[in-house]
Design a protein around this motif. Structure first.
Motif, short mmCIF file in Angstrom:
data_model
loop_
_atom_site.label_atom_id
_atom_site.label_comp_id
_atom_site.label_asym_id
_atom_site.label_seq_id
_atom_site.Cartn_x
_atom_site.Cartn_y
_atom_site.Cartn_z
N SER A 1 -7.44 -2.25 2.16
CA SER A 1 -6.09 -2.18 1.76
C SER A 1 -5.33 -3.36 1.92
O SER A 1 -4.72 -4.23 1.00
CB SER A 1 -5.33 -1.29 2.24
OG SER A 1 -5.69 0.05 2.15
N LYS A 2 -5.61 -4.00 3.15
CA LYS A 2 -4.95 -5.41 3.33
C LYS A 2 -5.41 -6.49 2.26
O LYS A 2 -4.44 -7.47 1.95
CB LYS A 2 -5.28 -5.77 4.73
CG LYS A 2 -4.62 -7.01 5.19
CD LYS A 2 -4.86 -7.28 6.87
CE LYS A 2 -4.47 -8.68 7.30
NZ LYS A 2 -4.50 -9.01 8.64
N ALA B 1 -3.49 4.52 -1.81
CA ALA B 1 -4.63 4.84 -0.95
C ALA B 1 -4.34 6.31 -0.51
O ALA B 1 -3.21 6.80 0.11
CB ALA B 1 -4.62 4.09 0.51
N THR C 1 -1.53 -1.02 -4.20
CA THR C 1 -2.75 -0.41 -3.69
C THR C 1 -2.26 1.32 -3.64
O THR C 1 -1.21 1.43 -2.79
CB THR C 1 -3.46 -0.69 -2.65
OG1 THR C 1 -3.54 -2.40 -2.84
CG2 THR C 1 -4.50 -0.21 -2.20
N VAL D 1 0.66 -1.13 -0.01
CA VAL D 1 -0.03 0.07 -0.07
C VAL D 1 0.96 0.99 -0.02
O VAL D 1 1.78 1.32 0.76
CB VAL D 1 -0.92 0.05 1.24
CG1 VAL D 1 -1.69 1.45 1.14
CG2 VAL D 1 -1.68 -1.12 1.19
N LEU E 1 -7.59 3.97 -4.01
CA LEU E 1 -8.64 4.04 -2.94
C LEU E 1 -8.61 5.41 -2.50
O LEU E 1 -7.50 5.89 -2.16
CB LEU E 1 -8.30 2.97 -1.94
CG LEU E 1 -8.53 1.57 -2.10
CD1 LEU E 1 -7.85 0.74 -0.79
CD2 LEU E 1 -9.71 1.11 -2.51
N TRP F 1 0.46 4.91 0.87
CA TRP F 1 -0.27 5.45 1.74
C TRP F 1 0.00 7.19 1.64
O TRP F 1 0.71 7.33 2.22
CB TRP F 1 -0.51 5.06 3.10
CG TRP F 1 -1.74 5.54 4.06
CD1 TRP F 1 -1.76 6.83 4.50
CD2 TRP F 1 -2.96 5.03 4.20
NE1 TRP F 1 -3.02 6.86 5.24
CE2 TRP F 1 -3.78 5.91 5.00
CE3 TRP F 1 -3.51 3.81 3.88
CZ2 TRP F 1 -4.93 5.58 5.41
CZ3 TRP F 1 -4.72 3.42 4.45
CH2 TRP F 1 -5.31 4.35 4.80
#
Length: 199
Positions: A92-93, A104, A102, A29, A61, A31
């Motif tokens: 996300s996991k 985010a 991913t 992820v 996301l 983030w």
């Protein structure tokens, strides 16, 4: 809580098996955290495009998008912000387990909430990208007119105006969007992904 009769059902295909289908990348992820208007979503959109052209499956996301569906029942109190991030962390996991890189993009103003998501994942699967931008510049940009509404009292608990934003202490990446161009920020992140074998 009604969870005592729940058992995890294990399949035959592992995370690493799924990663092999996705160009053998390490799923993780990215983030993106920062103030509203700092450029989180804009950068994530560009990174997604670059990954696509590199043949790497990714998924974004985005804070506003998620609040249209999964988290449409949540407001912006501190407790609801925490629940918003908890749900996104769990989603996300799942994406990481699916072997997908991913992206985010969430203001995620509280350090403890971001750390909660980091702790859901294995080492190296949470890459915190601090999209740093001075509040005055974010307010000048104000792409959605939210700062103006917050200053006029139309929005309560707005991060940076009424509610705090807790800067990351040691993020993996810092891009300073009030000092860098969009392309410079994107290149910095892509270089990190290449160097650390995420692409």
């Amino acid at each position: 809580m009604g969870q005592k009769n729940i058992t995890w059902h294990q399949g035959h295909i592992s995370k690493s098996d799924r990663q092999k289908l996705n160009n053998k990348i390490k799923s993780a992820v990215l983030w993106f955290t920062g103030l509203s208007g700092s450029g989180k979503s804009t950068i994530a959109v560009e990174i997604e495009k670059e990954l696509y052209h590199a043949g790497i499956l990714s998924y974004r996301l985005d804070g506003d998008n998620i609040r249209h569906g999964l988290n449409r029942d949540l407001g912006f109190t501190p407790q609801e912000r925490t629940e918003n991030i908890r749900r996104i962390g769990e989603v996300s996991k799942l994406f990481v387990d699916a072997g997908i890189l991913t992206l985010a993009s969430f203001i995620s103003p509280y350090r403890k909430d971001r750390e909660m998501v980091r702790n859901l994942l294995d080492k190296g699967e949470f890459v915190e990208v601090y999209v740093k931008c001075d509040l005055s510049e974010c307010e000048k940009r104000d792409p959605k007119g939210l700062y103006k509404k917050a200053r006029n009292g139309e929005i309560k608990s707005f991060t940076g105006i009424h509610s705090p934003y807790e800067e990351p202490i040691s993020p993996e990446i810092i891009v300073e969007t009030d000092k860098q161009t969009l392309q410079e920020s994107v290149n910095q992140i892509l270089n990190y992904l290449i160097k650390n074998k995420y692409m």
